[in-house]
Design a protein around this motif. Sequence first.
Motif, PDB file in Angstrom:
ATOM      1  N   ASP A 197      43.663 -33.182  26.834  1.00 52.03           N
ATOM      2  CA  ASP A 197      42.101 -33.294  27.344  1.00 52.03           C
ATOM      3  C   ASP A 197      41.162 -34.142  26.227  1.00 52.03           C
ATOM      4  O   ASP A 197      41.656 -34.116  25.124  1.00 52.03           O
ATOM      5  N   ALA A 198      40.214 -34.601  26.891  1.00 47.32           N
ATOM      6  CA  ALA A 198      39.330 -35.215  25.964  1.00 47.32           C
ATOM      7  C   ALA A 198      38.437 -34.050  25.598  1.00 47.32           C
ATOM      8  O   ALA A 198      38.463 -32.984  26.070  1.00 47.32           O
ATOM      9  N   VAL A 199      37.664 -34.100  24.366  1.00 44.79           N
ATOM     10  CA  VAL A 199      37.123 -32.983  23.580  1.00 44.79           C
ATOM     11  C   VAL A 199      35.680 -33.497  23.506  1.00 44.79           C
ATOM     12  O   VAL A 199      35.167 -34.306  22.844  1.00 44.79           O
ATOM     13  N   TYR A 200      34.802 -32.522  24.267  1.00 48.75           N
ATOM     14  CA  TYR A 200      33.148 -32.713  24.199  1.00 48.75           C
ATOM     15  C   TYR A 200      32.642 -31.702  23.437  1.00 48.75           C
ATOM     16  O   TYR A 200      32.778 -30.552  24.068  1.00 48.75           O
ATOM     17  N   ILE A 201      31.856 -32.096  22.344  1.00 52.19           N
ATOM     18  CA  ILE A 201      31.255 -31.082  21.687  1.00 52.19           C
ATOM     19  C   ILE A 201      29.813 -31.266  21.851  1.00 52.19           C
ATOM     20  O   ILE A 201      29.321 -32.119  21.609  1.00 52.19           O
TER      21      ILE A 201
END
Length: 300
Positions: free
Chosen positions: A117-121
């Motif tokens: 998955d893409a990781v959005y912080i």
Amino acid sequence: MANTYCPHMDPAGGARIADALLAALPCRCDKCICEGDAARNTVSNVSHDTAVRFLRSCKGNLPKAAHKLTSTCLWRRAFGADRLLEEPVGVAEARAQAVQPFFPMGVLTIQRSRSSDAVYILRAGHAEPAAGRVPNLFGGESGVDTWLRHHVRCNELCLAIHPQKLVIWDLDNLGRKQLTNVDTLRHLRRLIEIDVRHYPLTARKVLVVNSPYSLQTIWPAIAAMMDADTLSRVQILGRVSEPEVRAALLAEMDEQALPDFLGGAFGGPLPAGLVLPAPDVQSTASGTWSEYIFGSYSLT
């Protein structure tokens, strides 16, 4: 069949009903018909994967999914969501840097979750919005408009990387005063509605880390804004220094990919917008992020 069939249960059948949804676009309810050519033009590029995702979010209810997807297409056109990834990299980075002192957030450009998955912080606890309380923060956009466009671009970037994303809300440094502003819940509702309505089932999991005890005072109200699917993906965790929290993060990301401020071994560089504000900005800013981002500006 349209009201009872759920594509979760049969991938092949889900594909067939997704084709039926694409054929049913745009929605023909009175509200969507009033949009005329705009509705017809905006649904022309809907992908099969998007149709499946909206059907699943609507539990296989074809009329409901057609309306929700048509509404999303109209919103995307009005907001300009399709154009955000077409902006020059320099423009996107400049907007991210403009948002950074007030609400650091961004998508990891190289690291992925263990599920790819893409990781959005989002580092909400380190926001200092009062430092940039200006009506024209970036390219004619107000502070909140800039913040919201950056958030939507992050959603778009995540989708370009992978159909789903891992979202990490870092609440380190979040104080009670940031949770008690009278407008916070009203505008937070708008943000959640955008994600739930227009990006359904894109967040595979949402990890809320470094959660202060005071979050418990408003969490029931926040949870009430979410649909059951979204709420089931949220995991509220304590400090990243706690063994169980670290274990939860490492279950999702390799230690070498996990940023060091979350207890991992990756020390950067971080994408524009995700680093913390410079110390001089933090020390001179006053007020709270909720007073600025969730204040009197319009999110429309």
